[in-house]
Design an enzyme around this catalytic site. Structure first.
Site, PDB file in Angstrom:
ATOM      1  CG  ASP A   1      -2.208   0.777   0.979  1.00 19.89           C
ATOM      2  OD1 ASP A   1      -3.291   0.161   1.017  1.00 19.89           O
ATOM      3  OD2 ASP A   1      -2.128   2.006   0.743  1.00 19.89           O
TER       4      ASP A   1
ATOM      5  CG  PHE B   1      -8.382  -4.926  -2.670  1.00 25.13           C
ATOM      6  CD1 PHE B   1      -9.727  -5.120  -2.942  1.00 25.13           C
ATOM      7  CD2 PHE B   1      -7.624  -6.012  -2.249  1.00 25.13           C
ATOM      8  CE1 PHE B   1     -10.310  -6.368  -2.786  1.00 25.13           C
ATOM      9  CE2 PHE B   1      -8.202  -7.269  -2.091  1.00 25.13           C
ATOM     10  CZ  PHE B   1      -9.549  -7.440  -2.360  1.00 25.13           C
TER      11      PHE B   1
ATOM     12  CB  SER C   1     -17.638  -1.787 -10.562  1.00 21.81           C
ATOM     13  OG  SER C   1     -18.750  -0.948 -10.402  1.00 21.81           O
TER      14      SER C   1
ATOM     15  CE1 TYR D   1     -13.980   2.518  -9.714  1.00 22.11           C
ATOM     16  CE2 TYR D   1     -16.280   2.665 -10.388  1.00 22.11           C
ATOM     17  CZ  TYR D   1     -15.289   2.055  -9.648  1.00 22.11           C
ATOM     18  OH  TYR D   1     -15.594   0.979  -8.857  1.00 22.11           O
TER      19      TYR D   1
ATOM     20  CE  LYS E   1     -13.034  -0.866 -10.593  1.00 23.90           C
ATOM     21  NZ  LYS E   1     -11.934  -1.439  -9.850  1.00 23.90           N
TER      22      LYS E   1
ATOM     23  CG  ASN F   1     -17.853  12.228  -4.112  1.00 23.08           C
ATOM     24  OD1 ASN F   1     -18.292  13.362  -4.263  1.00 23.08           O
ATOM     25  ND2 ASN F   1     -16.564  11.944  -4.194  1.00 23.08           N
TER      26      ASN F   1
ATOM     27  NE  ARG G   1     -24.568  10.810  -7.549  1.00 24.48           N
ATOM     28  CZ  ARG G   1     -23.999   9.998  -6.668  1.00 24.48           C
ATOM     29  NH1 ARG G   1     -23.237  10.486  -5.701  1.00 24.48           N
ATOM     30  NH2 ARG G   1     -24.185   8.703  -6.723  1.00 24.48           N
TER      31      ARG G   1
ATOM     32  N   GLY H   1     -25.979  11.283 -14.074  1.00 23.82           N
ATOM     33  CA  GLY H   1     -25.352   9.964 -14.263  1.00 23.82           C
ATOM     34  C   GLY H   1     -25.949   8.860 -13.405  1.00 23.82           C
TER      35      GLY H   1
HETATM   36  C1  WQD Z   1     -26.048   5.585  -3.883  1.00 25.07           C
HETATM   37  C2  WQD Z   1     -27.384   6.276  -3.979  1.00 25.07           C
HETATM   38  C3  WQD Z   1     -27.301   8.431  -5.039  1.00 25.07           C
HETATM   39  C4  WQD Z   1     -24.978  10.486  -1.984  1.00 25.07           C
HETATM   40  C5  WQD Z   1     -20.995   4.303  -6.946  1.00 25.07           C
HETATM   41  C6  WQD Z   1     -20.253   3.763  -8.125  1.00 25.07           C
HETATM   42  C7  WQD Z   1     -20.141   2.283  -8.041  1.00 25.07           C
HETATM   43  C8  WQD Z   1     -19.517   1.876  -6.751  1.00 25.07           C
HETATM   44  C9  WQD Z   1     -20.202   2.494  -5.585  1.00 25.07           C
HETATM   45  C10 WQD Z   1     -17.239   2.057  -6.098  1.00 25.07           C
HETATM   46  C11 WQD Z   1     -27.595   6.957  -5.324  1.00 25.07           C
HETATM   47  C12 WQD Z   1     -27.739   8.545  -3.595  1.00 25.07           C
HETATM   48  C13 WQD Z   1     -25.671   9.528  -2.689  1.00 25.07           C
HETATM   49  C14 WQD Z   1     -25.699  11.582  -1.428  1.00 25.07           C
HETATM   50  C15 WQD Z   1     -27.728  10.645  -2.308  1.00 25.07           C
HETATM   51  N1  WQD Z   1     -18.162   2.265  -6.843  1.00 25.07           N
HETATM   52  N2  WQD Z   1     -27.014   9.596  -2.849  1.00 25.07           N
HETATM   53  N3  WQD Z   1     -27.053  11.609  -1.607  1.00 25.07           N
HETATM   54  O1  WQD Z   1     -23.587   5.936  -7.305  1.00 25.07           O
HETATM   55  O2  WQD Z   1     -24.746   3.781  -6.685  1.00 25.07           O
HETATM   56  O3  WQD Z   1     -22.322   3.802  -6.983  1.00 25.07           O
HETATM   57  O4  WQD Z   1     -20.347   3.888  -5.767  1.00 25.07           O
HETATM   58  O5  WQD Z   1     -16.197   2.121  -5.811  1.00 25.07           O
HETATM   59  O6  WQD Z   1     -19.392   1.828  -9.112  1.00 25.07           O
HETATM   60  O7  WQD Z   1     -20.921   4.127  -9.311  1.00 25.07           O
HETATM   61  O8  WQD Z   1     -23.240   4.906  -5.003  1.00 25.07           O
HETATM   62  O9  WQD Z   1     -23.208   5.719  -2.687  1.00 25.07           O
HETATM   63  O10 WQD Z   1     -22.734   7.353  -4.549  1.00 25.07           O
HETATM   64  O11 WQD Z   1     -25.040   6.487  -4.268  1.00 25.07           O
HETATM   65  O12 WQD Z   1     -28.964  10.721  -2.449  1.00 25.07           O
HETATM   66  O13 WQD Z   1     -25.135  12.487  -0.812  1.00 25.07           O
HETATM   67  O14 WQD Z   1     -27.431   7.322  -3.001  1.00 25.07           O
HETATM   68  O15 WQD Z   1     -28.022   9.305  -5.849  1.00 25.07           O
HETATM   69  O16 WQD Z   1     -28.936   6.811  -5.644  1.00 25.07           O
HETATM   70  P1  WQD Z   1     -23.569   4.678  -6.582  1.00 25.07           P
HETATM   71  P2  WQD Z   1     -23.477   6.160  -4.081  1.00 25.07           P
END
Ligand code: WQD
Length: 336
Positions: A31, A80, A124, A149, A153, A198, A292, A294
């Site tokens: 790491d 990882f 993923s 990202y 994958k 995020n 959001r 995408g």
């Molecule tokens: C989940 C839901 C948001 C934040 C991403 C990657 C995926 C994987 C995991 C990893 C969605 C909603 C989120 C917030 C919200 N990657 N949300 N308010 O987008 O499903 O997946 O992370 O390494 O490949 O695409 O995960 O946790 O960002 O969002 O309402 O402040 O929560 O809109 O519906 P996501 P997420």
């Protein structure tokens, strides 16, 4: 014989390191602490009561990587060390392609040089893209990536398929993770994103402890029962256990094995918020805001293949995931 775990101090790497050690495997961790902390290594030892060799280095440093293979009896690799922030990848595509794709190629080339041909890849659910119907099944065609990202994958999955085509001595597992959340029940390992998170659960946790004012729920007008997006959240310890089962599979025979690692059940954003509040007794103020860009309305796994072929099934509930995510914060605060 040892399993090389690159990025073993990170969120998913550290939980998998624990399960590997619990399963009686010897491991070597690499790491560079670019998104993790040295204390994690001590905590892995504390949880398992076991020791391992560690190298502080970038996994894509060919010279150092060769030294790792020379000094250890490595027979399989789990990687990882990839970057994983979807939003960041749209701003830094070159960094993402260099670290995730070029780095993986250095790793595969080095593995080949030392005749190590067993590899577990952290893929993923994003590889299914918006084209496929839900639930996602492993035999569906790979879709269009919505971010660099996601592209990394898809590319690495293809690279590994090509490597196997050229040399059938390789044995590769492509594990398509859904939405891993939660932490080790000890509270000693967990997810610690730098800056404002995020992803949903890290954000909820920061709101619950008062560091952030309220959660923005991105979109309340989706075509889902409560109008918010649906995802397949799974406990990171279940996910980690899936890697051990996948490794066992690679030891049974060569091939490219693809598995979804999810629960097969979808929960909405509001399900997660409400379950979190119930499981922890903490308040999570939220407001429904704009969608959001995408985000897909809903996706979850068909998780039957992993159960049938690996004997793996996610066991922990959404309540467990919420409780353990919060417990990690409580323990971290106590330990300063
Ligand atoms: C989940 C839901 C948001 C934040 C991403 C990657 C995926 C994987 C995991 C990893 C969605 C909603 C989120 C917030 C919200 N990657 N949300 N308010 O987008 O499903 O997946 O992370 O390494 O490949 O695409 O995960 O946790 O960002 O969002 O309402 O402040 O929560 O809109 O519906 P996501 P997420």
């Amino acid at each position: 014989m040892s399993v090389l775990v690159t990025g073993g101090a990170g969120y998913i790497g550290s939980h998998t390191a624990v399960e590997l050690l619990n399963a009686g495997k010897d491991i070597v961790i690499i790491d560079d602490f670019s998104n993790s902390k040295p204390e994690v290594l001590e905590n892995i030892k504390k949880i398992t009561g076991k020791d391992f060799k560690f190298y502080e280095m970038d996994y894509a440093d060919r010279e150092k990587l060769e030294k790792v293979f020379e000094e250890n009896n490595i027979d399989s690799v789990m990687n990882f060390a990839g970057f994983k922030a979807v939003g960041e990848s749209t701003k830094k595509p070159i960094e993402y392609y260099i670290n995730n794709v070029s780095g993986a190629l250095v790793l595969f080339d080095t593995m080949r040089k030392y005749n190590v041909k067993k590899f577990v890849f952290s893929s993923s659910a994003t590889v299914y893209g918006p084209e496929n119907p839900i639930p996602y099944k492993e035999d569906m065609p790979v879709g269009t990536a919505s971010s660099p990202y996601g592209s990394t994958k898809i590319f690495i999955e293809q690279i590994l398929k090509d490597i196997y085509k050229a040399d059938n001595e390789w044995s590769v597992a492509l594990l398509r993770y859904f939405n891993p959340i939660g932490s080790h029940e000890s509270g000693l390992l967990g997810e610690e994103p730098q800056g404002i998170p995020n992803n949903l659960m890290p954000y909820i946790v920061r709101v619950a402890c008062g560091q952030l004012k309220e959660l923005s729920v991105f979109g309340g007008d989706y075509d889902t029962p409560d109008g918010t997006c649906i995802r397949d959240y799974l406990h990171v310890v279940d996910l980690a256990k899936g890697h051990i089962k996948a490794l066992d599979k690679l030891n049974e025979g060569n091939g490219v094995y693809i598995y979804n690692l999810g629960t097969g059940v979808g929960y909405s954003v509001l399900d997660v918020v409400n379950t979190f509040m119930k499981a922890t007794g903490k308040d999570v103020p939220y407001r429904i805001t704009e969608r959001r860009a995408g985000d897909l309305p809903a996706f979850y796994a068909d998780a039957t293949k992993a159960e049938k072929e690996l004997g793996w099934k996610a066991e922990k509930s959404l309540e467990d995931m919420c409780r353990d995510s919060w417990h990690y914060i409580e323990v971290s605060r106590k330990n300063g």
